[in-house]
Design a protein around this motif. Structure first.
Motif, PDB file in Angstrom:
ATOM      1  N   UNK A  63       0.579  -1.365   0.776  1.00  0.00           N
ATOM      2  CA  UNK A  63      -0.685  -1.598   0.072  1.00  0.00           C
ATOM      3  C   UNK A  63      -1.536  -2.686   0.702  1.00  0.00           C
ATOM      4  N   UNK A  64      -1.108  -3.193   1.865  1.00  0.00           N
ATOM      5  CA  UNK A  64      -1.883  -4.209   2.558  1.00  0.00           C
ATOM      6  C   UNK A  64      -1.516  -5.638   2.199  1.00  0.00           C
ATOM      7  N   UNK A  65      -0.547  -5.815   1.311  1.00  0.00           N
ATOM      8  CA  UNK A  65      -0.101  -7.154   0.944  1.00  0.00           C
ATOM      9  C   UNK A  65       0.714  -7.766   2.073  1.00  0.00           C
ATOM     10  N   UNK A  66       0.435  -9.021   2.401  1.00  0.00           N
ATOM     11  CA  UNK A  66       1.238  -9.688   3.423  1.00  0.00           C
ATOM     12  C   UNK A  66       2.645  -9.921   2.893  1.00  0.00           C
ATOM     13  N   UNK A  67       3.640  -9.495   3.670  1.00  0.00           N
ATOM     14  CA  UNK A  67       5.032  -9.625   3.233  1.00  0.00           C
ATOM     15  C   UNK A  67       5.837 -10.549   4.141  1.00  0.00           C
ATOM     16  N   UNK A  68       5.271 -10.933   5.267  1.00  0.00           N
ATOM     17  CA  UNK A  68       5.965 -11.858   6.169  1.00  0.00           C
ATOM     18  C   UNK A  68       4.912 -12.570   7.012  1.00  0.00           C
ATOM     19  N   UNK A  69       5.007 -13.883   7.064  1.00  0.00           N
ATOM     20  CA  UNK A  69       4.041 -14.658   7.847  1.00  0.00           C
ATOM     21  C   UNK A  69       4.256 -14.440   9.342  1.00  0.00           C
ATOM     22  N   UNK A  70       3.241 -14.706  10.124  1.00  0.00           N
ATOM     23  CA  UNK A  70       3.391 -14.677  11.572  1.00  0.00           C
ATOM     24  C   UNK A  70       4.443 -15.675  12.013  1.00  0.00           C
ATOM     25  N   UNK A  71       5.073 -15.389  13.128  1.00  0.00           N
ATOM     26  CA  UNK A  71       6.198 -16.208  13.602  1.00  0.00           C
ATOM     27  C   UNK A  71       5.916 -16.747  15.005  1.00  0.00           C
ATOM     28  N   UNK A  72       6.557 -17.864  15.300  1.00  0.00           N
ATOM     29  CA  UNK A  72       6.388 -18.496  16.613  1.00  0.00           C
ATOM     30  C   UNK A  72       7.559 -18.105  17.507  1.00  0.00           C
ATOM     31  N   UNK A  73       7.329 -17.139  18.373  1.00  0.00           N
ATOM     32  CA  UNK A  73       8.338 -16.720  19.349  1.00  0.00           C
ATOM     33  C   UNK A  73       8.126 -17.508  20.623  1.00  0.00           C
ATOM     34  N   UNK A  74       9.151 -18.233  21.036  1.00  0.00           N
ATOM     35  CA  UNK A  74       9.075 -19.019  22.267  1.00  0.00           C
ATOM     36  C   UNK A  74       9.655 -18.214  23.425  1.00  0.00           C
ATOM     37  N   UNK A  75       8.807 -17.934  24.404  1.00  0.00           N
ATOM     38  CA  UNK A  75       9.274 -17.167  25.563  1.00  0.00           C
ATOM     39  C   UNK A  75      10.356 -17.896  26.341  1.00  0.00           C
ATOM     40  N   UNK A  76      10.385 -19.232  26.224  1.00  0.00           N
ATOM     41  CA  UNK A  76      11.351 -20.020  26.990  1.00  0.00           C
ATOM     42  C   UNK A  76      12.651 -20.261  26.220  1.00  0.00           C
TER      43      UNK A  76
END
Length: 525
Positions: A487-500
């Motif tokens: 329904x367009x509701x945010x269910x998980x915040x963006x995450x910080x993936x570290x390439x290193x």
């Protein structure tokens, strides 16, 4: 395959009372176990390898915790440990959890398969075909788990390959991490080739041996490994190495695609996408190698992924776990008219059959607790039939449906990707994938087109979307975006993936201690 699993269980039980069968100490740990020395020892030891594959952290559900980090799914119920891994928040001290269990599940299979392989030249068997089949299985299973360990614990940083033990002396603890993970890739490919030389075609197997690896499974796995190797080379600007690896991947995939036995093509796409995920097609034309299902529990579990993806508590009829639910991003990835979407995802208003009854997903008695208001659908066939196809022990929700580890469609996608990366055309293989999905073909295909088809074709499978995004270099940007429900509701915040850091797990601290801190952990852990 149930017979194989039961034999494997028997082999493990015998290990505690027979000095001629491998003990089950964790891989890398010194011990006083003896090695298989006779034909019957080898047979029991090989059968015992399958027991390890169905460890809870191995190929019942373990790899899906890694794949759960992808944009295709989120954790469908509260689990702090799983969420920590999905959010790339683990530390070395915390790596004894999911990462540690995966290490402890898969490395013993490496250790025991190596113990079998080292005896090949020392054991005489009157039946050479039988001998080849036994040792071919050991080579393949070693390659299978070695790859899944190497890509999760090793990378291209100098000195950070996945540790390779001494095959000829497993009590030797004086070994270091290889220069980089492509040393592992070469080792794995060599084991795949050794397996392919010894293993039969599927058509040569007695039905009681269905589920054991075959010649084409070894070629298929080699193609997947070589493709990964090519992208690893790209990370370190080794263009020549990358092109050689992509050609290797193409050639291995072609061996599978063109394989025949007695003039009959070994593999092909099933006529429809839905047919891939029916119990009666567990060993159909598209099958190459799968995690086996079953409706029993005897210390080691058949594959539980169907039950883990089933609605939490299964609407009162079965104990579904409700893990790993699809995202709106995955739902929207499918083009209009793509027949794969309905097979892959149950969305609100979709009709489905459950325990013989026609139901409407998300309505009435079949309302959902999924945070995205969706559920994976491709493994629902056993539950459409009912209790005869599911484990009566709902705490171990396995079914009679096998779950692919690699199937023919992925081999087509591997060849298409390898060709595109060499500047060639992937049209031949991608046309086949799209036609089966009910979609029009394209005049030509880009790498982005390949990425799209791979996502739609293999969602929710062990093919591993998370590793795809890492090797393509797309993980950081993809994971910075939030996940949404139907329904367009945010269910998980963006995450910080570290390439290193986050391209691999940390090595569990207890393993580092076991090795007297001979190894350094992975970067930034």
């Amino acid at each position: 395959m149930k017979k194989i699993m039961l034999i494997g269980i028997a082999a493990v039980l015998m290990a505690s009372c027979s000095e001629s069968i491998l003990d089950l100490k964790p891989y890398g740990a010194p011990g006083e176990g003896t090695f298989p020395e006779t034909e019957s020892d080898i047979e029991l030891a090989v059968n015992g390898l399958y027991y390890g594959l169905w460890d809870d952290a191995a190929y019942t559900r373990g790899p899906m915790y890694w794949i759960n980090a992808s944009d295709d799914m989120i954790t469908g119920r509260i689990n702090a440990e799983v969420d920590t891994y999905r959010n790339f928040a683990i530390t070395a001290s915390g790596s004894a959890g999911i990462a540690g269990r995966l290490w402890n599940a898969l490395t013993p299979i490496m250790g025991r398969s190596n113990a079998v392989i080292k005896m090949e030249d020392k054991i005489q068997m009157a039946d050479q075909k039988k001998k080849d089949f036994l040792f071919g299985q050991a080579y393949f299973l070693n390659a299978l788990v070695h790859f899944d360990l190497a890509k999760r614990f090793g990378n291209m940083v100098e000195g950070k390959g996945f540790p390779i033990p001494n095959r000829q002396d497993q009590l030797d603890m004086e070994y270091d991490r290889p220069a980089n993970v492509n040393v592992n890739m070469d080792y794995i490919i060599a084991d795949c080739m050794a397996a392919a030389e010894r293993l039969p075609y599927q058509a040569e197997l007695d039905p009681k041996d269905y589920g054991r690896p075959t010649k084409t499974a070894a070629w298929a796995w080699a193609s997947k490994v070589a493709l990964q190797k090519g992208w690893n080379c790209m990370k370190v600007q080794d263009e020549a190495g990358a092109q050689a690896a992509f050609l290797q991947a193409e050639n291995f995939a072609t061996q599978v695609i063109e394989a025949t036995y007695n003039g009959v093509k070994c593999h092909d796409l099933m006529p429809t996408y839905k047919e891939v995920f029916l119990i009666e097609n567990n060993f159909g034309k598209e099958y190459i190698f799968s995690s086996q299902g079953g409706t029993f529990y005897a210390g080691s579990r058949p594959n539980m992924l169907p039950g883990m993806m089933l609605e939490n508590k299964g609407w009162g009829k079965y104990n579904g776990f409700g893990y790993f639910v699809p995202t709106k991003s995955l739902y929207d990835e499918f083009e209009a008219g793509d027949q794969r979407r309905a097979v892959t995802i149950l969305a609100p208003g979709d009709k489905f059959t459950y325990f013989g009854q026609e139901c409407v997903y998300g309505q009435g008695d079949y309302a959902t607790s999924s945070p995205t208001k969706m559920q994976f659908n491709k493994y629902m066939h056993p539950f459409s039939i009912g209790s005869s196809e599911a484990n009566p022990n709902g705490d171990s929700p396995s079914t009679n449906l096998n779950v692919p580890i690699i199937r023919y469609a992925e081999v087509l996608l591997i060849r298409a990707e390898a060709r595109i990366m060499q500047g060639k055309s992937g049209k031949e293989d991608l046309d086949k994938i799209r036609r089966r999905a009910g979609l029009p073909v394209k005049g030509s295909y880009t790498l982005d087109d390949l990425k799209h088809e791979r996502r739609c074709e293999l969602a929710g499978e062990y093919a591993d979307r998370h590793s795809d995004l890492i090797r393509w270099g797309d993980a950081k940007a993809t994971y910075a975006r939030p996940a949404y429900g139907f329904d367009g509701t945010q269910v998980w915040a963006g995450r910080n993936f570290r390439d290193d850091r986050d391209d691999v797990y940390p090595i569990p601290e207890n393993i580092l201690l076991l090795m007297d801190n001979r190894w350094e952990n992975n970067p930034n852990y």
